[in-house]
Design a protein around this motif. Structure first.
Motif, PDB file in Angstrom:
ATOM      1  N   ASP A  94       0.828  -1.209   0.000  1.00  0.00           N
ATOM      2  CA  ASP A  94       0.000   0.000   0.000  1.00  0.00           C
ATOM      3  C   ASP A  94       0.859   1.254   0.000  1.00  0.00           C
ATOM      4  O   ASP A  94       0.560   2.230  -0.707  1.00  0.00           O
ATOM      5  N   LYS A  95       1.941   1.252   0.769  1.00  0.00           N
ATOM      6  CA  LYS A  95       2.827   2.423   0.844  1.00  0.00           C
ATOM      7  C   LYS A  95       3.484   2.689  -0.501  1.00  0.00           C
ATOM      8  O   LYS A  95       3.504   3.831  -0.992  1.00  0.00           O
ATOM      9  N   MET A  96       4.025   1.621  -1.123  1.00  0.00           N
ATOM     10  CA  MET A  96       4.711   1.789  -2.403  1.00  0.00           C
ATOM     11  C   MET A  96       3.725   2.184  -3.502  1.00  0.00           C
ATOM     12  O   MET A  96       4.035   3.026  -4.359  1.00  0.00           O
ATOM     13  N   ALA A  97       2.540   1.580  -3.473  1.00  0.00           N
ATOM     14  CA  ALA A  97       1.548   1.917  -4.488  1.00  0.00           C
ATOM     15  C   ALA A  97       1.122   3.376  -4.372  1.00  0.00           C
ATOM     16  O   ALA A  97       0.953   4.063  -5.383  1.00  0.00           O
ATOM     17  N   ASN A  98       0.975   3.875  -3.164  1.00  0.00           N
ATOM     18  CA  ASN A  98       0.593   5.280  -2.970  1.00  0.00           C
ATOM     19  C   ASN A  98       1.666   6.228  -3.486  1.00  0.00           C
ATOM     20  O   ASN A  98       1.367   7.266  -4.082  1.00  0.00           O
ATOM     21  N   VAL A  99       2.944   5.883  -3.258  1.00  0.00           N
ATOM     22  CA  VAL A  99       4.038   6.715  -3.750  1.00  0.00           C
ATOM     23  C   VAL A  99       4.036   6.742  -5.268  1.00  0.00           C
ATOM     24  O   VAL A  99       4.130   7.800  -5.906  1.00  0.00           O
ATOM     25  N   LEU A 100       3.920   5.567  -5.896  1.00  0.00           N
ATOM     26  CA  LEU A 100       3.941   5.497  -7.352  1.00  0.00           C
ATOM     27  C   LEU A 100       2.771   6.258  -7.970  1.00  0.00           C
ATOM     28  O   LEU A 100       2.923   6.917  -9.000  1.00  0.00           O
ATOM     29  N   GLU A 101       1.610   6.182  -7.332  1.00  0.00           N
ATOM     30  CA  GLU A 101       0.439   6.880  -7.862  1.00  0.00           C
ATOM     31  C   GLU A 101       0.626   8.389  -7.851  1.00  0.00           C
ATOM     32  O   GLU A 101       0.096   9.101  -8.713  1.00  0.00           O
ATOM     33  N   ARG A 102       1.393   8.903  -6.904  1.00  0.00           N
ATOM     34  CA  ARG A 102       1.610  10.354  -6.832  1.00  0.00           C
ATOM     35  C   ARG A 102       2.490  10.848  -7.974  1.00  0.00           C
ATOM     36  O   ARG A 102       2.394  12.005  -8.387  1.00  0.00           O
ATOM     37  N   TYR A 103       3.374   9.987  -8.463  1.00  0.00           N
ATOM     38  CA  TYR A 103       4.263  10.381  -9.560  1.00  0.00           C
ATOM     39  C   TYR A 103       3.694  10.024 -10.929  1.00  0.00           C
ATOM     40  O   TYR A 103       3.912  10.751 -11.898  1.00  0.00           O
ATOM     41  N   ASP A 104       3.022   8.908 -11.021  1.00  0.00           N
ATOM     42  CA  ASP A 104       2.645   8.327 -12.303  1.00  0.00           C
ATOM     43  C   ASP A 104       1.809   9.294 -13.140  1.00  0.00           C
ATOM     44  O   ASP A 104       0.717   9.706 -12.741  1.00  0.00           O
ATOM     45  N   GLY A 105       2.342   9.666 -14.303  1.00  0.00           N
ATOM     46  CA  GLY A 105       1.618  10.496 -15.252  1.00  0.00           C
ATOM     47  C   GLY A 105       1.577  11.979 -14.927  1.00  0.00           C
ATOM     48  O   GLY A 105       0.900  12.741 -15.625  1.00  0.00           O
ATOM     49  N   ASN A 106       2.322  12.415 -13.912  1.00  0.00           N
ATOM     50  CA  ASN A 106       2.298  13.818 -13.493  1.00  0.00           C
ATOM     51  C   ASN A 106       3.677  14.457 -13.652  1.00  0.00           C
ATOM     52  O   ASN A 106       4.693  13.801 -13.478  1.00  0.00           O
ATOM     53  N   PHE A 107       3.693  15.758 -13.968  1.00  0.00           N
ATOM     54  CA  PHE A 107       4.943  16.500 -13.977  1.00  0.00           C
ATOM     55  C   PHE A 107       5.308  16.881 -12.551  1.00  0.00           C
ATOM     56  O   PHE A 107       4.473  17.388 -11.795  1.00  0.00           O
ATOM     57  N   ARG A 108       6.571  16.645 -12.188  1.00  0.00           N
ATOM     58  CA  ARG A 108       7.065  16.966 -10.861  1.00  0.00           C
ATOM     59  C   ARG A 108       8.333  17.811 -10.979  1.00  0.00           C
ATOM     60  O   ARG A 108       9.187  17.562 -11.831  1.00  0.00           O
ATOM     61  N   PHE A 109       8.445  18.790 -10.089  1.00  0.00           N
ATOM     62  CA  PHE A 109       9.617  19.655 -10.054  1.00  0.00           C
ATOM     63  C   PHE A 109      10.774  18.922  -9.370  1.00  0.00           C
ATOM     64  O   PHE A 109      10.566  18.048  -8.528  1.00  0.00           O
ATOM     65  N   GLY A 110      12.003  19.280  -9.723  1.00  0.00           N
ATOM     66  CA  GLY A 110      13.156  18.641  -9.118  1.00  0.00           C
ATOM     67  C   GLY A 110      14.430  19.448  -9.302  1.00  0.00           C
ATOM     68  O   GLY A 110      14.419  20.544  -9.864  1.00  0.00           O
ATOM     69  N   GLN A 111      15.510  18.874  -8.825  1.00  0.00           N
ATOM     70  CA  GLN A 111      16.812  19.539  -8.829  1.00  0.00           C
ATOM     71  C   GLN A 111      17.883  18.529  -9.207  1.00  0.00           C
ATOM     72  O   GLN A 111      17.869  17.386  -8.744  1.00  0.00           O
ATOM     73  N   ILE A 112      18.809  18.944 -10.063  1.00  0.00           N
ATOM     74  CA  ILE A 112      19.889  18.073 -10.533  1.00  0.00           C
ATOM     75  C   ILE A 112      21.231  18.651 -10.116  1.00  0.00           C
ATOM     76  O   ILE A 112      21.474  19.850 -10.245  1.00  0.00           O
ATOM     77  N   SER A 113      22.109  17.791  -9.626  1.00  0.00           N
ATOM     78  CA  SER A 113      23.516  18.132  -9.400  1.00  0.00           C
ATOM     79  C   SER A 113      24.355  17.265 -10.328  1.00  0.00           C
ATOM     80  O   SER A 113      24.061  16.079 -10.513  1.00  0.00           O
ATOM     81  N   GLU A 114      25.398  17.852 -10.903  1.00  0.00           N
ATOM     82  CA  GLU A 114      26.203  17.134 -11.886  1.00  0.00           C
ATOM     83  C   GLU A 114      27.670  17.485 -11.714  1.00  0.00           C
ATOM     84  O   GLU A 114      28.029  18.632 -11.457  1.00  0.00           O
ATOM     85  N   GLY A 115      28.515  16.488 -11.844  1.00  0.00           N
ATOM     86  CA  GLY A 115      29.956  16.704 -11.856  1.00  0.00           C
ATOM     87  C   GLY A 115      30.568  15.950 -13.020  1.00  0.00           C
ATOM     88  O   GLY A 115      30.167  14.814 -13.311  1.00  0.00           O
ATOM     89  N   GLY A 116      31.515  16.579 -13.718  1.00  0.00           N
ATOM     90  CA  GLY A 116      32.103  15.907 -14.863  1.00  0.00           C
ATOM     91  C   GLY A 116      33.342  16.610 -15.378  1.00  0.00           C
ATOM     92  O   GLY A 116      33.799  17.610 -14.810  1.00  0.00           O
ATOM     93  N   ILE A 117      33.877  16.077 -16.451  1.00  0.00           N
ATOM     94  CA  ILE A 117      35.075  16.631 -17.095  1.00  0.00           C
ATOM     95  C   ILE A 117      34.848  16.637 -18.601  1.00  0.00           C
ATOM     96  O   ILE A 117      34.461  15.620 -19.187  1.00  0.00           O
TER      97      ILE A 117
END
Length: 292
Positions: free
Chosen positions: A175-198
């Motif tokens: 139930d916990k995992m299904a509720n989490v997935l339902e909140r993301y599934d098919g919806n746009f969500r804001f986020g933040q990316i950190s990147e390191g490279g050469i």
């Protein structure tokens, strides 16, 4: 959704105006001559040169409470932006890239679809950000280690969401995992990316590079908490930047490596803390994360 996009865009544009003084002047410790001051918009124009970047990668979607529940993903990404490289001294460079990007991240890019007991996902994302750092220049060849950050909007589609390990995880956990997935599934969500490279740059035309990226996908956007967490990180970056400038004044050859290690070390530490609390140090929800 559109109000949030508009606000973040204004935030970045305003940041560009605050940096409107010619970028080269940042290498001078003298007070600007305001009588001869040239206004120059520093986000998409000025001394910047346009670039196109194509990326391929592979990684994993994770949730702190799910374990190894998601199948590995592949990434294809396009970046369009402007970069600027200036000489700090004879062989040391300072550079900055501003860019817009769009990415497709999918199980199908990584491998054949197999029912191996893991959750399959597709992700479409877009956003904008910047990479900064110091590097080394040698007669048309440059080594450019960098730290980057981006704001991003992601749409995650869960393929067959009830299939996989959650079926055998017990009713409470299911139930916990299904509720989490339902909140993301098919919806746009804001986020933040950190990147390191050469990046290795050959003349003005071609460069190749390798990078590690950590992406936090917020289950919901709590503006003040996220802003507080972001400002804490920026304060740490500012302190590191001041320390690196002291090193550059004394031993410029060591500056690019020290900057690369410290800035990316801080970024990864903040990412690790946000795995459990999306807006650390505030008591907030556990997010989805993507590493590639």
């Amino acid at each position: 959704m559109f109000k949030k996009c508009f606000f973040v865009l204004i935030f970045f544009l305003f940041g560009g105006i605050l940096n409107a003084q010619n970028f080269n002047s940042s290498f001078s410790n003298s007070i600007p001559d305001w009588d001869n001051y040239e206004f120059e918009y520093d986000f998409w124009s000025g001394n910047h040169r346009p670039f196109i970047e194509l990326n391929y990668g592979f990684g994993k979607l994770k949730h702190h409470d799910f374990g190894e529940s998601f199948k590995d993903l592949g990434l294809i990404e396009l970046k369009l932006g402007y970069n600027q490289i200036d000489s700090y001294d004879a062989s040391i460079l300072e550079f900055k890239n501003n860019f817009f990007f769009i990415s497709k991240i999918s199980t199908r890019i990584k491998s054949e679809i197999e029912k191996n007991g893991k959750i399959e996902t597709d992700m479409l994302r877009f956003g904008f950000g910047e990479n900064t750092g110091y590097g080394y220049g040698f007669n048309g060849f440059s080594i450019l280690p960098y730290n980057g950050s981006s704001f991003v909007w992601s749409k995650i589609d869960v393929i067959d969401p009830i299939y996989g390990p959650i079926l055998n995880s017990g009713k409470d956990n299911f139930d916990k995992m299904a509720n989490v997935l339902e909140r993301y599934d098919g919806n746009f969500r804001f986020g933040q990316i950190s990147e390191g490279g050469i990046n290795l740059q050959f003349g003005d035309l071609i460069s190749i590079g390798a990078a590690y990226e950590a992406h936090v996908v917020f289950p919901r956007h709590m503006f003040w908490y996220q802003t507080g967490s972001y400002l804490i990180e920026k304060a740490g970056q500012g302190a590191i930047g001041y320390f690196v400038e002291e090193i550059m004044d004394n031993t410029p050859e060591a500056g690019p490596i020290v900057n690369f290690l410290l800035q990316n070390g801080l970024a990864y530490a903040m990412y690790t803390l946000r795995k459990e609390k999306m807006s650390w140090p505030f008591n907030t929800e556990t997010p989805l994360t993507y590493e590639t």
